[in-house]
Motif scaffolding. Sequence first.
Motif, short mmCIF file in Angstrom:
data_model
loop_
_atom_site.label_atom_id
_atom_site.label_comp_id
_atom_site.label_asym_id
_atom_site.label_seq_id
_atom_site.Cartn_x
_atom_site.Cartn_y
_atom_site.Cartn_z
N UNK A 150 -4.40 -15.67 -5.37
CA UNK A 150 -5.35 -14.59 -5.67
C UNK A 150 -6.29 -14.33 -4.51
N UNK A 151 -6.74 -15.40 -3.87
CA UNK A 151 -7.65 -15.23 -2.74
C UNK A 151 -6.97 -14.51 -1.56
N UNK A 152 -5.74 -14.90 -1.27
CA UNK A 152 -5.01 -14.23 -0.18
C UNK A 152 -4.76 -12.76 -0.47
N UNK A 153 -4.47 -12.48 -1.73
CA UNK A 153 -4.25 -11.07 -2.11
C UNK A 153 -5.53 -10.26 -1.94
N UNK A 154 -6.66 -10.82 -2.31
CA UNK A 154 -7.95 -10.13 -2.15
C UNK A 154 -8.27 -9.90 -0.68
N UNK A 155 -7.97 -10.88 0.16
CA UNK A 155 -8.21 -10.73 1.61
C UNK A 155 -7.35 -9.61 2.20
N UNK A 156 -6.10 -9.54 1.77
CA UNK A 156 -5.22 -8.48 2.26
C UNK A 156 -5.73 -7.10 1.85
N UNK A 157 -6.17 -6.99 0.62
CA UNK A 157 -6.70 -5.71 0.12
C UNK A 157 -7.94 -5.32 0.93
N UNK A 158 -8.81 -6.30 1.19
CA UNK A 158 -10.03 -6.04 1.94
C UNK A 158 -9.71 -5.60 3.37
#
Length: 1025
Positions: free
Chosen positions: A991-999
């Motif tokens: 989840x954290x990696x996905x949020x970083x990619x979106x950001x």
Amino acid sequence: MKEPDDQDTDGGKSDRSNSDRRQSHSSRSPSRTSMKEDHKSIDNTTGEAFTEGEESYIEDDESYMERLEGSSSSFQDDYAESLEESQYMETPAPDAEEAEEEVKKKISESFFYDYMELVSMPFVTPDSNIPLDLLTLVHSFGYDCRKRANLQLLESNTVMYIAGNQLIFLNLKTKEQTYLRSSSGIGIGVIGVHPNKTYFTVAEKGVFPKIIIYEYPSMRPYRILQDGTDLAYAYVDFNFDGTLLASVGGSPDHTLTIWNWKEEKPLLRTKAFSQEVFKVTFNPEDDEQLTTSGSGHIKFWEMALTFTGLKLQGSLGRFGKTATTDIEGYMELPDGKVLSGSEWGNMLLWEGGHIKVELSRAAGKPCHQGPINQIMLDEGEVITIGSDGCVRIWDFETIDTADVIDETGLLEIEPINELQVDKNVKLFSMIKMNEVGNNFWLAQDSNGAIWKLDLSFSNITQDPECLFSFHSGAIEALAVSPVTYLMATTGLDCSIRFYDFAGKTPLLQMKFKQGGTALAWVPRLISYGGAQITAGFEDGVVRILELYDPKGLTVFVGRKKVLDADIRLKQVFKPHTAAITALAYDRDGEVLATGSKDKTVFFFEVERDYKPIGYITTPGPVCQLTWSSSSHPESTLLIICENGYVLEAPFPAIKEEEEDHDVVSYEIKDMCLKYFHFTSVKSKILRLIEIERRKKQKELKEKEKQERRKRLETEMGEDAERELQEEEEEEEEEEEEPLPEIFVPSTPCHILCGFYSEPGKFWISLGGYDSGFLYHCEFPPDDKSSENTVRKDEPFDFRLLEDTEDNPITTITFSINQEMMFCGMENGAIRVYILSKNDSSLTSMEDYWHFNMHDNNYGRVNAISTSFDDRFLVTAGADSNIFVFNIFSEFELKKVVKAKVPSPRFGIETEPIPEDIEDPKAYSIENARRKREHDKLMKEVEEIKAGKREQIKALRNQLQKLLQMNEELPKHMQFKRTDFDLDSKIRAEIGRKTANKIQRVEKELAWEKEKHQLGLKKLQNRWKY
């Protein structure tokens, strides 16, 4: 009333004649009749500028070279008047005796020059006993189809064209050729024919070249015109009745000259333009008007007799709103307007120095797809020919009365008739044949052909007929049969052509999708009948072709006309990724080596259907491959690279047990190669030559000094010593010039060609700074410590080549007995050195025969070869010409010889033709091998991935079953969904990696987002009600 510069030397007679002439020439003459009368009066009056003192009407060289182009006509007039005070001053009329002497100086109508005194002859080393007729031209197979106006008609069945330093007269019926040599030996610029077909002009190239007018059909030199240009003539044209000749020079002077050619006198001269001039012509209706055209311009000229004398006044055509274009084709209309072509295919109608209207076809289509190369008026119709291969006929009245109808400046018209000659045809020029009742034309095709066209456009109109076909552009390679008098040539025009050079007959051609770059006739050890040819192409493909006589095949009923020869594709493979530059079979016929610009040499096993053995990499692009002869103890390959490297490769090892599919790469990494990296020694050689010269000079001076001492002692006695001391003191004061500096070019000069001399030794010829010598080199002993890229090797011997400082040897071949070395030169010349027997060190290389054959500017000899019996020599050049020579022999064969085409192999007609490689992006053998290995590896990886996917799929199915079983349990017994997570940290990390990619993506698109938001706000504010 006299003009200020008139001189009253004949009691007023000249005043009256001058004023009368000014009145008659103050305005342009409306007809040719008035021009004839004026011209006659000018010729017959001894007191006028045409017959006395050329300085009165010819501008000096410095003046016309300084003329500014592109200026307005008024500026030109003002400028001309400022410096023509002295140049166009009318000379005083001579007295009666001078006039009588002037009449005597006129050239007799029956006077002819001696052709043998004018023609250029071969150079032979003095006192060498080499016969002048060492080589005798017997036939020419080429045609410089891209040379301007290089097809002229003399009689209904005789055409002439330029081939290097020869003018060739070709009989269209018998196909016989007659040759006329240039007088300069530096080439022919352009040719022209008199309107009556009784004379033709040969405008040459060279330093201050000549224009020679020959009488036809006697071929005797009739008149010679000199000092019309600096280096070469670009175009010549007679006026309508043939009394005047206009010539225009090429770069650098572009001089326009009007000649009274029968009297060998220039009448007017000026600079035509500052850029290349393609063409000059007289107006057929008015000899006082001329037109020139060329690179980005057209210019209109008028001969006018002003108060300062007769001069040419030029008006540069103004393109206005129309894009500037090169103008190749144009014609003068009877009323003074000019119709020209353009690069984009439309016609431009000029009037008063400006474009009156631009003519196109309906719907904005151009008149031709591409440049219009010639425009003619014939029988009241306008004929245009273009690079699109079309001939179109237009209505003359429509063009003559054309005018602008709107602001576009375009007027749409349609042709009356049109003829599409053929595919891949680029018409360059056309001439009408003198056949009563027919409308036949001969056309020059810049794609390598001469066509016969019927422009009658009736029910019985004949189809276009290709009379002759040639190579278009440079000929890259040539190969001669080891069995008979057959020859093959190839070039970048994508064709391979075969000839019977003894029978002077072209046999056939074969077209491909890519240009040919290398040829090798398969040795008799492989193909005993000499039926196979190996060809290399610019896309790296090698094709094995088989030549045969189709008359030997089984005859079927209804078969079409059988040709004298036919060819079929036997095998094709692609060893390289760039153009193939060399092909070579070893002395036993076991291995074929191919070299390429991709810096590789590939080896093939011939016996096993050219099975790949492997390849080696080279330090530079390969330009030549040569196997050692049978006199060498071992079979080795000499590899010559363009960038100064020479390699020697041993015979490649053939591994019988190794199967092809087990090879990962074809690269041979363990081959023991010898390297030689040429380093320039020319400056050292020049220094040694200068030291030797000074040494000999000193010895000669010392000898003269001793002789003078003895003479002075005899004459002066005791005073002699004092006199000698004074002379010695003067000599000591003279400082000796410094020796030439040692210079090594920063960029290595290209190696052009080379050959073995002994095992481990070779000769090479270089271009650029290092030209002028043949260098004898030897492979150094193996030194593992030094890298091949930084090594510097020097030749151990050299041979000085006379007059080759800027004209290096480009290709070399030898006679069978090695007693003649045939050299092709950069400037198109052929040189033959006479050698001693077994002279591999070229110690006897002194006497030679030298003759300019191909064009001196762009006719570099790319290939040279002797026939299998040393009876013929053939050369191929970059000027599209192929020459065949008889080699001098004391034993002349009286019977006529002819090549024998090999008989077909049994069953050749039933063999399947291999699939050709037509795609230039097709994989080479090595790339295909690597791709196969890559595909194999990727297949294994995909199989592993597929196995893992199956395992994951099985685990997922098992999880789904467990979840389903969990749901079926009572509520109090069910596990929570989070209880099935093995580790909650894993899901949190995902989840954290996905949020970083979106950001990160939002940051990357922030500027675009802001831009579109502002744009949206502006639109909303603009259209808000």
